[in-house]
Motif scaffolding. Structure first.
Motif, PDB file in Angstrom:
ATOM      1  N   PHE A 118       0.863  -1.177   0.000  1.00 54.93           N
ATOM      2  CA  PHE A 118       0.000   0.000   0.000  1.00 54.93           C
ATOM      3  C   PHE A 118       0.901   1.229   0.000  1.00 54.93           C
ATOM      4  O   PHE A 118       1.879   1.294   0.739  1.00 54.93           O
ATOM      5  CB  PHE A 118      -0.901   0.029   1.239  1.00 54.93           C
ATOM      6  CG  PHE A 118      -1.650   1.326   1.365  1.00 54.93           C
ATOM      7  CD1 PHE A 118      -2.776   1.559   0.602  1.00 54.93           C
ATOM      8  CD2 PHE A 118      -1.201   2.326   2.217  1.00 54.93           C
ATOM      9  CE1 PHE A 118      -3.455   2.772   0.695  1.00 54.93           C
ATOM     10  CE2 PHE A 118      -1.870   3.536   2.313  1.00 54.93           C
ATOM     11  CZ  PHE A 118      -2.998   3.755   1.553  1.00 54.93           C
ATOM     12  N   TYR A 119       0.560   2.201  -0.820  1.00 51.88           N
ATOM     13  CA  TYR A 119       1.362   3.427  -0.828  1.00 51.88           C
ATOM     14  C   TYR A 119       0.483   4.649  -1.004  1.00 51.88           C
ATOM     15  O   TYR A 119      -0.611   4.580  -1.547  1.00 51.88           O
ATOM     16  CB  TYR A 119       2.423   3.385  -1.939  1.00 51.88           C
ATOM     17  CG  TYR A 119       1.833   3.450  -3.329  1.00 51.88           C
ATOM     18  CD1 TYR A 119       1.670   4.674  -3.970  1.00 51.88           C
ATOM     19  CD2 TYR A 119       1.440   2.299  -3.997  1.00 51.88           C
ATOM     20  CE1 TYR A 119       1.122   4.744  -5.239  1.00 51.88           C
ATOM     21  CE2 TYR A 119       0.891   2.361  -5.263  1.00 51.88           C
ATOM     22  CZ  TYR A 119       0.740   3.581  -5.872  1.00 51.88           C
ATOM     23  OH  TYR A 119       0.191   3.656  -7.128  1.00 51.88           O
ATOM     24  N   GLU A 120       0.995   5.766  -0.502  1.00 50.83           N
ATOM     25  CA  GLU A 120       0.389   7.069  -0.740  1.00 50.83           C
ATOM     26  C   GLU A 120       1.480   7.916  -1.367  1.00 50.83           C
ATOM     27  O   GLU A 120       2.543   8.128  -0.781  1.00 50.83           O
ATOM     28  CB  GLU A 120      -0.099   7.692   0.563  1.00 50.83           C
ATOM     29  CG  GLU A 120      -0.832   8.993   0.342  1.00 50.83           C
ATOM     30  CD  GLU A 120      -1.495   9.534   1.600  1.00 50.83           C
ATOM     31  OE1 GLU A 120      -1.915  10.693   1.570  1.00 50.83           O
ATOM     32  OE2 GLU A 120      -1.581   8.806   2.607  1.00 50.83           O
ATOM     33  N   CYS A 121       1.227   8.399  -2.567  1.00 51.46           N
ATOM     34  CA  CYS A 121       2.240   9.150  -3.307  1.00 51.46           C
ATOM     35  C   CYS A 121       2.440  10.532  -2.681  1.00 51.46           C
ATOM     36  O   CYS A 121       1.486  11.295  -2.544  1.00 51.46           O
ATOM     37  CB  CYS A 121       1.827   9.291  -4.764  1.00 51.46           C
ATOM     38  SG  CYS A 121       3.027  10.203  -5.763  1.00 51.46           S
ATOM     39  N   PRO A 122       3.685  10.865  -2.317  1.00 54.18           N
ATOM     40  CA  PRO A 122       3.947  12.190  -1.759  1.00 54.18           C
ATOM     41  C   PRO A 122       3.862  13.295  -2.820  1.00 54.18           C
ATOM     42  O   PRO A 122       3.709  14.464  -2.494  1.00 54.18           O
ATOM     43  CB  PRO A 122       5.367  12.075  -1.210  1.00 54.18           C
ATOM     44  CG  PRO A 122       5.996  10.982  -1.995  1.00 54.18           C
ATOM     45  CD  PRO A 122       4.897  10.048  -2.374  1.00 54.18           C
ATOM     46  N   ASN A 123       3.927  12.907  -4.075  1.00 56.53           N
ATOM     47  CA  ASN A 123       3.902  13.873  -5.171  1.00 56.53           C
ATOM     48  C   ASN A 123       2.476  14.315  -5.519  1.00 56.53           C
ATOM     49  O   ASN A 123       2.190  15.496  -5.584  1.00 56.53           O
ATOM     50  CB  ASN A 123       4.590  13.260  -6.397  1.00 56.53           C
ATOM     51  CG  ASN A 123       4.811  14.250  -7.506  1.00 56.53           C
ATOM     52  OD1 ASN A 123       5.150  15.394  -7.257  1.00 56.53           O
ATOM     53  ND2 ASN A 123       4.600  13.808  -8.728  1.00 56.53           N
ATOM     54  N   CYS A 124       1.569  13.333  -5.734  1.00 50.08           N
ATOM     55  CA  CYS A 124       0.213  13.682  -6.182  1.00 50.08           C
ATOM     56  C   CYS A 124      -0.869  13.297  -5.175  1.00 50.08           C
ATOM     57  O   CYS A 124      -2.036  13.632  -5.374  1.00 50.08           O
ATOM     58  CB  CYS A 124      -0.085  13.027  -7.528  1.00 50.08           C
ATOM     59  SG  CYS A 124      -0.255  11.235  -7.472  1.00 50.08           S
ATOM     60  N   GLY A 125      -0.515  12.552  -4.129  1.00 53.93           N
ATOM     61  CA  GLY A 125      -1.479  12.167  -3.108  1.00 53.93           C
ATOM     62  C   GLY A 125      -2.283  10.917  -3.432  1.00 53.93           C
ATOM     63  O   GLY A 125      -3.131  10.494  -2.653  1.00 53.93           O
ATOM     64  N   PHE A 126      -2.023  10.307  -4.570  1.00 58.79           N
ATOM     65  CA  PHE A 126      -2.747   9.104  -4.965  1.00 58.79           C
ATOM     66  C   PHE A 126      -2.456   7.967  -3.991  1.00 58.79           C
ATOM     67  O   PHE A 126      -1.317   7.769  -3.580  1.00 58.79           O
ATOM     68  CB  PHE A 126      -2.331   8.691  -6.387  1.00 58.79           C
ATOM     69  CG  PHE A 126      -3.030   7.462  -6.901  1.00 58.79           C
ATOM     70  CD1 PHE A 126      -4.335   7.531  -7.361  1.00 58.79           C
ATOM     71  CD2 PHE A 126      -2.375   6.238  -6.925  1.00 58.79           C
ATOM     72  CE1 PHE A 126      -4.978   6.401  -7.844  1.00 58.79           C
ATOM     73  CE2 PHE A 126      -3.015   5.107  -7.400  1.00 58.79           C
ATOM     74  CZ  PHE A 126      -4.314   5.185  -7.863  1.00 58.79           C
ATOM     75  N   LYS A 127      -3.504   7.223  -3.615  1.00 64.44           N
ATOM     76  CA  LYS A 127      -3.341   6.053  -2.755  1.00 64.44           C
ATOM     77  C   LYS A 127      -3.583   4.827  -3.616  1.00 64.44           C
ATOM     78  O   LYS A 127      -4.586   4.755  -4.324  1.00 64.44           O
ATOM     79  CB  LYS A 127      -4.344   6.078  -1.607  1.00 64.44           C
ATOM     80  CG  LYS A 127      -4.112   7.216  -0.646  1.00 64.44           C
ATOM     81  CD  LYS A 127      -5.147   7.215   0.451  1.00 64.44           C
ATOM     82  CE  LYS A 127      -4.923   8.402   1.382  1.00 64.44           C
ATOM     83  NZ  LYS A 127      -5.927   8.437   2.451  1.00 64.44           N
TER      84      LYS A 127
END
Length: 174
Positions: A118-127
């Motif tokens: 599971f990840y949350e992108c620090p660039n665009c906020g996409f999970k």
């Protein structure tokens, strides 16, 4: 024989998708399709007969049939501390009619276990969720393709969270 073909001739086009079709029937259908598209020349107005190309299949590849992976095939690939649990979850998944990875967070791709990340992108906020090999350090965001650092859930592999994530971009306390 399974085949998918798209033919185009100017504004005319045809798409053929054929599954489990006899080769002889396929040859006939393909020739009729080419004729419809005007790709087969049956002669000119002067009565001259032009060469009529005919499509025939002389060599074709037979699809490789892969054996479905069973829990017993998978167990030796997994860390020892997951094996009994995986076997139980596999049986539960069969009873519920679900894919095993829904309950385990583990997919087997080409004979290699891939673990839920599971990840949350620090660039665009996409999970998002991905399935990656053991030891993954970074994933690519599906939305913006930015690299996202990931860490073992609960500080060490193969521990997992309540969502069966083995890796996450958010550091958790042990």
């Amino acid at each position: 024989m399974n085949v998918q073909i798209t033919l185009s001739n100017g504004e005319k086009s045809a798409r053929l998708k054929i599954e489990n079709f006899p080769v002889e029937s396929f040859e006939r259908l393909l020739n009729k399709t080419l004729d419809f598209l005007g790709l087969l020349n049956h002669g000119s107005k002067t009565g001259e007969v032009a060469i009529q190309p005919r499509i025939e299949i002389k060599h074709f590849k037979t699809a490789e049939i892969k054996k479905e992976t069973t829990a017993e095939d998978v167990l030796p690939l997994l860390p020892e501390q997951l094996r009994d649990w995986y076997r139980e979850q596999d049986q539960k998944a069969v009873q519920e009619g679900k894919p095993t990875f829904h309950l385990t967070g583990i997919k087997i791709k080409d004979g290699i276990p891939h673990y839920k990340v599971f990840y949350e992108c620090p660039n665009c906020g996409f999970k998002g969720v991905r399935y990656e090999k053991e030891g993954v350090k970074e994933v690519e965001c599906y939305q913006c393709a930015a690299p996202v650092d990931v860490f073992p859930t609960k500080g060490e592999f193969p521990k997992r969270d309540k969502f069966n994530n083995y890796f996450t971009s958010v550091r958790e306390e042990k």
